[in-house]
Structures are given as structure tokens and as C-alpha cells.
Design a protein around this motif. Structure first.
Motif, PDB file in Angstrom:
ATOM      1  N   ASN A 121       0.803  -1.223   0.000  1.00 56.47           N
ATOM      2  CA  ASN A 121       0.000   0.000   0.000  1.00 56.47           C
ATOM      3  C   ASN A 121       0.832   1.267   0.000  1.00 56.47           C
ATOM      4  OD1 ASN A 121      -2.338  -1.591   0.106  1.00 56.47           O
ATOM      5  ND2 ASN A 121      -2.251  -1.667   2.367  1.00 56.47           N
ATOM      6  N   VAL A 122       2.085   1.177  -0.461  1.00 58.69           N
ATOM      7  CA  VAL A 122       2.916   2.375  -0.603  1.00 58.69           C
ATOM      8  C   VAL A 122       2.912   2.813  -2.065  1.00 58.69           C
ATOM      9  CG1 VAL A 122       5.229   3.350  -0.335  1.00 58.69           C
ATOM     10  CG2 VAL A 122       4.315   1.761   1.370  1.00 58.69           C
ATOM     11  N   PHE A 123       3.020   1.835  -2.917  1.00 63.13           N
ATOM     12  CA  PHE A 123       3.051   2.132  -4.354  1.00 63.13           C
ATOM     13  C   PHE A 123       1.910   1.383  -5.059  1.00 63.13           C
ATOM     14  CE2 PHE A 123       7.400   2.448  -2.809  1.00 63.13           C
ATOM     15  CZ  PHE A 123       7.760   3.715  -3.232  1.00 63.13           C
ATOM     16  N   MET A 124       1.523   1.933  -6.179  1.00 60.77           N
ATOM     17  CA  MET A 124       0.524   1.302  -7.041  1.00 60.77           C
ATOM     18  C   MET A 124       1.009   1.356  -8.493  1.00 60.77           C
ATOM     19  SD  MET A 124      -2.424   4.213  -7.456  1.00 60.77           S
ATOM     20  CE  MET A 124      -3.064   3.385  -8.876  1.00 60.77           C
ATOM     21  N   VAL A 125       0.548   0.431  -9.287  1.00 56.79           N
ATOM     22  CA  VAL A 125       0.925   0.417 -10.701  1.00 56.79           C
ATOM     23  C   VAL A 125      -0.344   0.550 -11.541  1.00 56.79           C
ATOM     24  CG1 VAL A 125       0.848  -2.106 -10.885  1.00 56.79           C
ATOM     25  CG2 VAL A 125       2.220  -0.805 -12.507  1.00 56.79           C
ATOM     26  N   ARG A 129       3.158   4.783  -9.137  1.00 57.56           N
ATOM     27  CA  ARG A 129       2.941   6.020  -8.383  1.00 57.56           C
ATOM     28  C   ARG A 129       2.813   5.697  -6.886  1.00 57.56           C
ATOM     29  NH1 ARG A 129       1.516  10.324 -11.612  1.00 57.56           N
ATOM     30  NH2 ARG A 129       1.120   9.806 -13.800  1.00 57.56           N
ATOM     31  N   THR A 130       2.969   6.767  -6.157  1.00 57.78           N
ATOM     32  CA  THR A 130       2.795   6.620  -4.708  1.00 57.78           C
ATOM     33  C   THR A 130       1.326   6.607  -4.379  1.00 57.78           C
ATOM     34  OG1 THR A 130       2.914   9.008  -4.391  1.00 57.78           O
ATOM     35  CG2 THR A 130       4.997   7.771  -4.243  1.00 57.78           C
ATOM     36  N   THR A 131       0.969   5.823  -3.342  1.00 61.55           N
ATOM     37  CA  THR A 131      -0.427   5.796  -2.897  1.00 61.55           C
ATOM     38  C   THR A 131      -0.648   6.671  -1.649  1.00 61.55           C
ATOM     39  OG1 THR A 131       0.012   3.849  -1.533  1.00 61.55           O
ATOM     40  CG2 THR A 131      -0.718   3.484  -3.814  1.00 61.55           C
ATOM     41  N   ARG A 132       0.477   7.114  -1.076  1.00 59.87           N
ATOM     42  CA  ARG A 132       0.399   8.005   0.105  1.00 59.87           C
ATOM     43  C   ARG A 132       1.733   8.712   0.217  1.00 59.87           C
ATOM     44  NH1 ARG A 132       3.444   5.752   4.063  1.00 59.87           N
ATOM     45  NH2 ARG A 132       3.745   3.481   4.052  1.00 59.87           N
TER      46      ARG A 132
END
Length: 858
Positions: free
Chosen positions: A603-607, A615-618
Motif C-alpha cells: 500500500n505504498v506504491f501502485m501500478v 505512483r505513490t499511494t500516500r
């Protein structure tokens, strides 16, 4: 026998040839195979051409009594010739024949004049002649006797009579009005019934032949009392006429004789002295009234007149004679006769006008106007009648024949005489037009399209081509083959059934190596010489999902994985990097989707599912590790999907600036503003591109040719052509691009910063061959303060005057491209992380000094 042979030789005469006619005089009763004459010599023909021109003798209205020996040119007797049977007592016995030769058609008239020989003896009508004479008959009284009949003619007929030795009677000759002689018995010595009641005499009829022939009859004379008057005809010769085909019972004439005696001696009976077998059933006489009537079919064509001897006898045995001549009146009772003497059952459709098809003999047995015949054939047909010899017509071609338009004709030949009313005969001549090979095969389509899935086994059915030939027989039998005009390598890709036209594969096909090829199929008929036609088969190789995705970035090396830097202050939605992957397949099979299957901290990065952007998720917190490792699964969209994984290493960097361009704005108003901005930019871009296009077309007309050098360096990345539809063309006219089917363009689905790529078909295998070298040599981890552009200028080119670049990049070295005479402008163009482009190459390489463009980003 010798004397007869000498006589035959003397009678066999040949008259002069004139107007295509030769006349032979020959005796009757010649032996079969006897030579009449040498027709070839007499007509001036070569013997060798008789067989070549199918020479033959045909009869004209009579039986075939002679034949031609084509080996020697002699005319031979083929059947018994009996003048008496053929011509009876006619003065002249003429037989008409035609000598026919073909190629070209010629007809010569052959006339045979049959002379009489003494082959018949005189014959009396009865073997015994009975006379009843009264004893008071005066001396010198003459008693006409029935003449002997000899079928021979002229000197061979009866010439004299002799009477046996006796004391009371003598034999003398009497003459009729027509000149015919007949015997008469003359009383020389008075009869005495008391002395001798009966007298038996012998009469001989002798002809004038050499040697002479004779016939004998007995004369029985009974001596009676007192019948001293004989019947007397009103005239010695009676003449009458009767139309042929008169009804049975028709009275021809009435004969009348008177006798001055009374009682039984004055009763007269009439009868014919001699009646031939032919006339026996045709004419009869009433014995009491003397009426001569028709008793059968009387035919002018058999005999135009009849001479009859009539005898009138009283009751006492006294008799007298007269001659009855009956003329038969010809009527138009015979239809014209149509005889096909020669006919060709098949006529080639390429026959020239004037080619003889049939030889027709037309005649009419009637005489006069009833025997004149006109001949016609069906109208609106490519044939006509030509007559060069009397009563013979040649049926010849009179136009172009085409079996495909009309394969056969039924010609109606009509012959009409000039009688009243006219009579008509009709005969149908079937003519079949034989085929020649004048039509080539014709394909149902001039061009066929066929689709083949790649990796199909050898022998897979591809398509069936079909050609038709309107010719017939072997000329229409079609054989199929791969055309010799087809490239020798391509021609081995497919095989074809020569009889059915079914096309099969001869090898395995790989869509990634070839997506299209073209072959030509030839259909050839079986004619001589054969004709052919060709069609084109466009074969399209259809893709199957047989290639797994390949990760281009980040480079997956077992020893080292490049790290991407992200500012520690990066907000939510910040673009960190991008996983770049390609699939050698095409279409749906090449649509890639991305998802994270493993991460250092979830839950830090998403594709992004479609673009591969990470991208970053937070926002980052202090507890977050400084280095993160993410495993991204790249999956294609095939029916049975294939996948690959990419390991991404991300480092948090303190002090790195946060670029607003790399932010993902979640605010709806901001997105709306961005959308408006994008629309304005798009409209401006389209307008600018249109202006540039018009300017470029005008400008590039000045350019003749240009080259782009393709580096052989193994470290250059190449994108496969299969991602792109074949729709990119060279508008510069500088020769920068190769043929239009060799270049592809595509957008990455779902990317708002989409990529634009070019590739060449020739680079299909480069990815596989050079991936390792590319991973080792191309990308390097570099750190610098700012983007760097190194340019080494090459030779100037009129089409490519300058290169400008303004690059904003993150800390990554992305591309190393060898360019030759490059026409490209990077001014005011943003290259984002993961962005890449390739330019087409041409061979041979250009000779100009290459320009080396390197982009370094910190």
C-alpha cells in the motif's frame, strides 16, 4: 471367245474430255473388275492425289455399277451391267456418274454409253401358234403371226423368220407403219379338209447377232369349213396417251375390229400378242369390248411410251393384228431427291470461310419444268450452298464459327421443283462444331485473400481457387500450379492440388517473422498449345498468443537492478517510474496489464493497470524503508495469457525536487482544468501539424534522397513491428523511411503521457538477439546535477538543417541512439520516465558522419 474379246475391244471407245466430262462407250455384260478406262490419265490427274483427295465415284440416280481403283486410276466394273434391264429398248443407254475429289472439292462428269451385245435369243409369245382355216380359203390369203421378241437392240434383235418345209404354206414378211416387220403365213396351195385335217409347221425367229441366235415355235393349223372373212381393224396403228399414276380402271382407248361373217364366225375377241412382264400388271384389254384400261401403276419415269401388238380373232380362228402405241404423260409426282454424298460430322470452330462441310446431290426424276430443282438452306446460319457442277451443291462455311456461342447446327436443306403444284423435299444435316483451344481459363476472382493462423501444421488447408474454361474436352481440363513469377522463396511456402485448386501450407508460419506474403497461381488448360491465366493470392498470417511479454525497463539483470529515485517529500499520486514491457504478438494478444504481486511494504506504491506507471499511494513517513523493492506481474491479453515479472528498485531521496508534472491531480476541478487545457493544446497541435504538413510537403519536394544509418551496435533497443498497423508513410520524400509497410506507429493504452514509436520490420528479431547486450551496456546508473546533451555534429544535409533539444528528466540515462542525417526536433518536448522512441533505419548506411545523441538525467 477370241472373236468376242476382239469385238469388246473394238466397242470400248473413249471420247475427248471437255468441260470436266469424260465419256466411255462399253458393251454390256463385261466381267467384274474389268477396266473401263483410266480416269486419272483421261482427266489429267495425278494418281497419287486420288487417295490424298479422297477420290470416289458416285452414281446419279442409278445404282453403283462401277468403282474407282485409286491405286491405278482405273475405272472398274463393280456389278453386272445388263442393258436390257437398265434401258429396255431405248435407243441409247446412258449412265451418269460423278468423280468427286476433296481438298479442294472438284467434280468431274463420267458418262457411260452401254452398247448391246447379242446375249438374248428370240422368244415367241407362245410355244405353239394355233390357226383355224376353212378349206375354202383362197390362195394367197395372208395370216399374220405373232412376232418373236428379242430383248437385244438393233442388229441383235430379230432379223428374219424361216418356216419348215411343207406343200401348202409359205412365210413372208409384212411391215408395220413404224417400220417393224412381222411374219405372215401365206396360203400357196388349196386346203382339203378331207385329205388332211391338221398341218403342223415350225417357225424360227433368227436375230442379226454374230453368232446368230434363234427361237422356235410350232404352228398348228386346223382345217375348218367355210369361215371366209377375217376380222379387220379400223386402222393399222392406234395411238393413245395416258397420264402417269392414273387410277386403276382408267380407259386409255377402245380398239375396234369388224368381221363380215355372222354367228360364231363373226364374234371377235381381243388380246395382246406379246406383253412383257413389266406391262403385264399395268395395262389390260377387255377381250369382248376392246377397251384398253389401266390395271396397275403406270410410271413415266420407268417408260415414257409403250408399243403393244393387239390381235383380233373371230370364232372361226381367223385373226388380224394392229399396233397400239401408248404415250405416258409426265406429271409432277416425284419429289426432289436429296442425297448426302459426303459430309463432315465435325467442323472445327477455326475453319476458314469457304471450308466444305458436305456435298449434296439433288435431282428430280420428273422431266421438263417438274424436273428443275432449286435448293436453299436455313437462314441466319454461317453456311451457304455453292454449286459448280449440275445437280451438286457444296455446303461451305460462310462466317466465323464459335463453339462457345453455338456448339451445333441442324441445317435444313430444302429442295423445291418447278412443277405445278411444286413439290418439296427437306433433309436435316446435323453439324457439330468441334472445339479448339481459343479461350484461356478464367478465375472466379482475379485476387484472393486468405488468412492463416501462425504455427499451423504443414498441410493445413488455406484456400481454394477456382477457374473455369468455356472450351470443351481436354481444352477445358484445368491444371493449377504456383506461378513461376512468384518469388522462389515464397513459392515454397504453399503447395496446390493441381486438379482441385486447393492450396495447403508447406511450412510453419511465424507471425512475428512475416505477417503477409503474396503468391501467384496459374491455371493452365489441356489444349495444344495450352492457354493460361494467373490470379493473386494475398496471404495474411494471423497472430496467436505465443510470445510472453518482455520487460524492457527496468532492465532485469541477475547481477544488478537499476534503482529509481523518488523525492521523500513526494505527495500521493506522484509518478515514480514506469515499467516498460513489450509483447511480440499483436492485437489483443499484445495488450498488456500490470499489477503488483510483491512489495517491501504494501500500500505504498501502485501500478497503473494499462500503462505500467508506478505512483505513490500516500506520502512517505519516517517508518518507511529508504529502499523499496516491487515485483510487477506483466500479463498479456491472449486467450491463454502469458506473463513476465519485473523487479523495480526504488530509493527515497532527500532533497530531490518535487516536479509538478509528475503529480496525479485528484481534484475534479483541477482535472477539469487540465481537460480544458488538453483540448486547447490538442486543437492548437492539430492546427500546427496541418500547417507544418503543408509547409513540409512543399519543403520536402526540394529533397531528392536521404539516408538514415542504423547502428549495428548490439546495445540499441528495438521495438518489434507487430505492435503497429502498417499505416505510416514517408511524407518527407527524402527517402528517410522505407516502404510504408515497414513502419508502425502506436500509442500505449491508457497513458496520459503516451509514447510514440517507430520500428522497422527488419528489426523483429533484434529484441531477442540483443536483449542481453542491451541490458548490460545500455542503461547505467548516473548521477549529475542536470540533464546533459552531447552532440557531435556531422556533415550537413539539406533536409535536416538542425537539431534542438530541451529535456527535463529524472535521474536516469534512457536512450543512446545512433542517427544518420537525423531530421528530428525535440524542442519544447518533454520526455518522461519510461518514455522512449526509435527512428527507422535504411540500408545501406549513409555515408555521412553520424550524429551521436545521448541524454543524461539526474
Amino acid at each position: 471367245m477370241l472373236r468376242r474379246s476382239f469385238s469388246l475391244l473394238n466397242q470400248l471407245l473413249l471420247s475427248a474430255v471437255s468441260f470436266g466430262e469424260v465419256r466411255y462407250v462399253l458393251p454390256e455384260e463385261m466381267q467384274r473388275s474389268s477396266v473401263i478406262g483410266n480416269v486419272a490419265r483421261d482427266l489429267g490427274l495425278e494418281v497419287k492425289e486420288l487417295d490424298a483427295r479422297r477420290a470416289r465415284v458416285v452414281a446419279e440416280g442409278t445404282s453403283q455399277l462401277c468403282e474407282l481403283d485409286t491405286a491405278s486410276g482405273n475405272l472398274l466394273i463393280s456389278q453386272r451391267i445388263d442393258r436390257e434391264e437398265l434401258c429396255a429398248q431405248a435407243t441409247a443407254c446412258i449412265l451418269q456418274y460423278q468423280l468427286l475429289l476433296e481438298q479442294p472439292l472438284r467434280a468431274f462428269s463420267i458418262v457411260l454409253d452401254i452398247t448391246d451385245i447379242n446375249d438374248n435369243s428370240p422368244v415367241f409369245p407362245t410355244g405353239e401358234i394355233k390357226l383355224d382355216l376353212v378349206e375354202s380359203t383362197v390362195l394367197g390369203r395372208r395370216f399374220p403371226l405373232e412376232s418373236a421378241h428379242d430383248p437385244d437392240f438393233g442388229t441383235n434383235s430379230v432379223r428374219e423368220y424361216t418356216l419348215s418345209q411343207n406343200d401348202n404354206f409359205a412365210l413372208e414378211m409384212g411391215n408395220q407403219m413404224n417400220g417393224n416387220a412381222y411374219p405372215e403365213l401365206v396360203l400357196k396351195k388349196a386346203l382339203d379338209r378331207e385329205a388332211q385335217v391338221e398341218h403342223v409347221l415350225k417357225i424360227n425367229g433368227i436375230d442379226g447377232g454374230n453368232p446368230a441366235r434363234s427361237g422356235t415355235a410350232s404352228i398348228l393349223i386346223r382345217v375348218l369349213d367355210a369361215n371366209d372373212n377375217v376380222p379387220v381393224f379400223s386402222q393399222r396403228v392406234f395411238k393413245a396417251s395416258v397420264p402417269e399414276n392414273s387410277a386403276i380402271g382408267t380407259v386409255i382407248t377402245t380398239l375396234q375390229a369388224t368381221d363380215l361373217d355372222e354367228g360364231v364366225y363373226g364374234e371377235i375377241t381381243y388380246f395382246f400378242s406379246h406383253l412383257s412382264d413389266k406391262l403385264g400388271g399395268v395395262i389390260e384389254i377387255d377381250p369382248l369390248s376392246g377397251e384398253v384400261r389401266v390395271s396397275g401403276v403406270i410410271d413415266y419415269e420407268e417408260a415414257s411410251s409403250h408399243d403393244l401388238d393387239v390381235q383380233a380373232k373371230d370364232g372361226g380362228g381367223q385373226a388380224s393384228h394392229c399396233k397400239l402405241i401408248i404415250d405416258v404423260i409426265d406429271v409432277n409426282d416425284n419429289k426432289p431427291v436429296i442425297e448426302i454424298k459426303s459430309a463432315s460430322s465435325n467442323v472445327a470452330e477455326d475453319s476458314k470461310p469457304g471450308t466444305m462441310v458436305a456435298l449434296i446431290n439433288i435431282y428430280d426424276m420428273d422431266t421438263g419444268s417438274s424436273g428443275r430443282v432449286t435448293c436453299t438452306i436455313s437462314k441466319n446460319v454461317p453456311f451457304k450452298l455453292v454449286s459448280e457442277v449440275k445437280n451438286y451443291y457444296m455446303l461451305v462455311t460462310d462466317g466465323i464459327l464459335d463453339r462457345e456461342v453455338q456448339p451445333e447446327y441442324n441445317l435444313t436443306v430444302t429442295a423445291t421443283d418447278a412443277g405445278s403444284p411444286p413439290l418439296t423435299s427437306v433433309k436435316v444435316i446435323p453439324i457439330v462444331i468441334s472445339d479448339i483451344n481459343d479461350n484461356p481459363p478464367t478465375f472466379m476472382q482475379s485476387e484472393y485473400n486468405a488468412n492463416i493462423l501462425e504455427n499451423q501444421p504443414v498441410g493445413t488447408f488455406v484456400i481454394k481457387v477456382k477457374a473455369e474454361d468455356v472450351d470443351d474436352g481436354s481444352n477445358a481440363k484445368i491444371q493449377y500450379q504456383i506461378s513461376k513469377d512468384t518469388n522462389s522463396e515464397v513459392s515454397s511456402f504453399l503447395s496446390i492440388n493441381s486438379d482441385t485448386g486447393e492450396v495447403f501450407t508447406s511450412r510453419l508460419f511465424d507471425y512475428e517473422q512475416s505477417v503477409y506474403f503474396q503468391i501467384k497461381v496459374t491455371a493452365r488448360d489441356g489444349g495444344g498449345p495450352s492457354l493460361s491465366t494467373t490470379c493473386i493470392i494475398n496471404v495474411f498470417i494471423k497472430d496467436q498468443n505465443d510470445n510472453a511479454p518482455v520487460v524492457l525497463y527496468p532492465v532485469q539483470s541477475s547481477g544488478y537492478i537499476a534503482e529509481d529515485m523518488v523525492p521523500a517529500e513526494a505527495p500521493r499520486g506522484y509518478l515514480v517510474t514506469k515499467v516498460v514491457a513489450v509483447d511480440a504478438d499483436s492485437g489483443h494478444n499484445a495488450w498488456l496489464s500490470y499489477r503488483i504481486i510483491k512489495a517491501t511494504r504494501p500500500n505504498v506504491f501502485m501500478v497503473d493497470l494499462h500503462t505500467g506507471e508506478i505512483r505513490t499511494t500516500r506520502t512517505f513517513i519516517e517508518d518507511d524503508e529508504p529502499k523499496h523493492t516491487i515485483v510487477v506481474l506483466v500479463t498479456d491479453n491472449g486467450l491463454e495469457s502469458l506473463s513476465a515479472t519485473a523487479t523495480v528498485s526504488i530509493m527515497l531521496g532527500d532533497g530531490l525536487p518535487v516536479l509538478s508534472e509528475l503529480l496525479e491531480f485528484a481534484d475534479e476541478s483541477q482535472e477539469s482544468d487540465n481537460l480544458t487545457l488538453y483540448l486547447i493544446i490538442a486543437l492548437s497541435t492539430v492546427s500546427s501539424m496541418f500547417i507544418l504538413l503543408i509547409s513540409g510537403v512543399f519543403y520536402f519536394k526540394l529533397c531528392r534522397r536521404g539516408y538514415v544509418y542504423r547502428s549495428t551496435t548490439a546495445s540499441l533497443p528495438v521495438f518489434p513491428t507487430t505492435y503497429c498497423p502498417s499505416s505510416f508513410a514517408d511524407f518527407s520524400r527524402c527517402g528517410t523511411l522505407l516502404n510504408d509497410e515497414r513502419y508502425d506507429s502506436f500509442m500505449t493504452t491508457g497513458s496520459w503521457r503516451g509514447d510514440f514509436r517507430f520500428a522497422s520490420n527488419t528489426d523483429t528479431d533484434t529484441l531477442k538477439k540483443r536483449s542481453a547486450a542491451y541490458q548490460k551496456n545500455t542503461l547505467r546508473r548516473l548521477s549529475a546535477d542536470r540533464a546533459t546533451l552531447k552532440v557531435r555534429a556531422g556533415a550537413p544535409h539539406p533536409c535536416y538543417p538542425s537539431i534542438a533539444c530541451n529535456v527535463i528528466m529524472t535521474d536516469t540515462f534512457y536512450e543512446l541512439i545512433w542517427l544518420c542525417d537525423l531530421q528530428v526536433s525535440l524542442k519544447n518536448t518533454f520526455l518522461y520516465p519510461g518514455s522512449s522512441f526509435l527512428l527507422p533505419s535504411s540500408s545501406p548506411p549513409c555515408s555521412a558522419q553520424p550524429i551521436i545523441l545521448a541524454i543524461f538525467v539526474t
